[in-house]
Design an enzyme around this catalytic site. Structure first.
Site, mmCIF file in Angstrom:
data_model
loop_
_atom_site.group_PDB
_atom_site.id
_atom_site.type_symbol
_atom_site.label_atom_id
_atom_site.label_comp_id
_atom_site.label_asym_id
_atom_site.label_seq_id
_atom_site.Cartn_x
_atom_site.Cartn_y
_atom_site.Cartn_z
ATOM 1 N N ASP A 59 8.755 -17.242 12.979
ATOM 2 C CA ASP A 59 8.279 -16.356 13.931
ATOM 3 C C ASP A 59 6.531 -16.644 13.111
ATOM 4 O OD1 ASP A 59 7.945 -13.416 15.115
ATOM 5 O OD2 ASP A 59 6.835 -13.314 13.074
ATOM 6 N N HIS A 119 -0.029 -9.543 19.972
ATOM 7 C CA HIS A 119 0.080 -9.024 18.653
ATOM 8 C C HIS A 119 -0.011 -7.545 18.516
ATOM 9 C CE1 HIS A 119 0.026 -11.045 14.433
ATOM 10 N NE2 HIS A 119 0.685 -9.801 14.370
ATOM 11 N N SER A 250 10.488 -17.437 -0.363
ATOM 12 C CA SER A 250 10.145 -18.852 -0.893
ATOM 13 C C SER A 250 11.482 -19.387 -1.492
ATOM 14 C CB SER A 250 8.880 -19.250 -1.745
ATOM 15 O OG SER A 250 8.887 -18.345 -2.924
ATOM 16 N N ARG A 254 17.801 -16.836 -2.268
ATOM 17 C CA ARG A 254 17.366 -15.241 -1.439
ATOM 18 C C ARG A 254 17.745 -15.500 -0.115
ATOM 19 N NH1 ARG A 254 12.629 -13.594 -4.095
ATOM 20 N NH2 ARG A 254 14.072 -13.051 -5.715
#
Length: 297
Positions: A59, A119, A250, A254
């Site tokens: 995205d 947006h 990052s 996770r």
């Protein structure tokens, strides 16, 4: 790290196209304020890690100034294009949408995007006709094959009502800030009634920006019950309401852990408890310049 063998299920959009039920976002933490800033190599690597772990829905947006990084990550990953679902959004160049999509495609190094979004509706300043005109331009982008699906972001009922009056193609999805502390009243029910899917950005806000709120204890308790993290409980809370979460990190561990959301489900009672307790507290992470402090719309 053991790679989880989890396939991400799809959500079917009103136009029949399928979108992976979790997305990796290149905004928020990765946003670059300067469009001329050098490429963010860390973002390219992080996006490649997301692809390696199993994310296929990416995205982006022109305003993030990270479309080139997204394009580089896609190219370097060597994941076949047909296996990817790529989203970008228009707002900076909203005056000329046909030029905007061409600019984005060039930066991405792609012939088309899977989803192209307006947006936000706020550029129109309440002008219904302006929203309708821009939606008609998005329909032209889809007709030209430059976007497989088209939709919106940050739209509320009046904005959606406006474009639905004249739309030939209904918005496939509305991407909104959505979490237990910002549930937008009956907006989810409205989307269901209009056959528009919902995606959630900033779904982990209660843990990241609003820690110490009333749902912390519930999240901790459910995390223990399901042997996952509180963040995974929040992501699952969205998914159990047919809302597609967009998240980022990052950290390979996770990102991999987040995919465990497809190994369990919350009970309807647990979803409702998070919703009810979440509604006792209000926190909006974005667009505070547009909404009043107590505005939950």
């Amino acid at each position: 790290m053991a790679k989880l063998d989890i396939s991400v299920p799809d959500l079917t959009l009103p136009d029949g196209n399928k979108i992976p039920l979790i997305g990796y976002g290149l905004g928020t933490a990765w946003y670059k304020s300067d469009s001329n800033a050098p490429k963010d190599q860390k973002l390219i690597e992080a996006t490649k890690v997301a692809l390696k772990v199993g994310y296929r829905h990416l995205d982006g947006a022109e305003v993030y100034n990270t479309e080139e990084e997204l394009g580089d990550a896609i190219k370097q990953s060597q994941v076949p294009r047909e296996q990817l679902f790529v989203t970008t959004k228009v707002i900076v160049n909203i005056e000329d949408i046909p030029a905007a999509i061409d600019k984005s495609l060039k930066k991405l190094g792609l012939d088309y995007v899977d989803l192209y979004l307006i947006h936000s509706p706020f550029f129109a300043k309440g002008d219904k006709k302006a929203l309708q005109e821009k939606w008609a331009q998005l329909e032209q982008i889809a007709a030209a094959g430059k976007a497989k699906s088209i939709g919106v972001s940050n739209f509320l009922k009046p904005h959606l009502d406006a474009i639905l009056e004249t739309a030939k193609v209904r918005p496939a999805i509305n991407q909104i800030e959505f979490h237990p502390y910002l549930q937008h009243g009956d907006l989810l029910a409205y989307h269901k009634n209009k056959d528009i899917r919902v995606a959630a950005y900033a779904p982990l806000t209660p843990l990241i920006r609003a820690k110490g709120g009333p749902i912390d204890g519930i999240l901790d308790s459910l995390a223990k019950k399901y042997a996952v993290s509180p963040g995974e409980i929040l992501l699952r809370w969205s998914i159990d309401q047919d809302v597609l979460p967009i998240t980022t990190s990052s950290s390979e561990q996770r990102l991999s852990d987040y995919l465990r959301v497809f190994t369990f489900k919350l009970t309807p009672k647990e979803v409702e408890e998070i919703s009810q307790v979440g509604n006792t507290h209000h926190y909006r992470a974005f667009w505070n310049d547009v909404f009043g402090a107590d505005d939950r719309s």
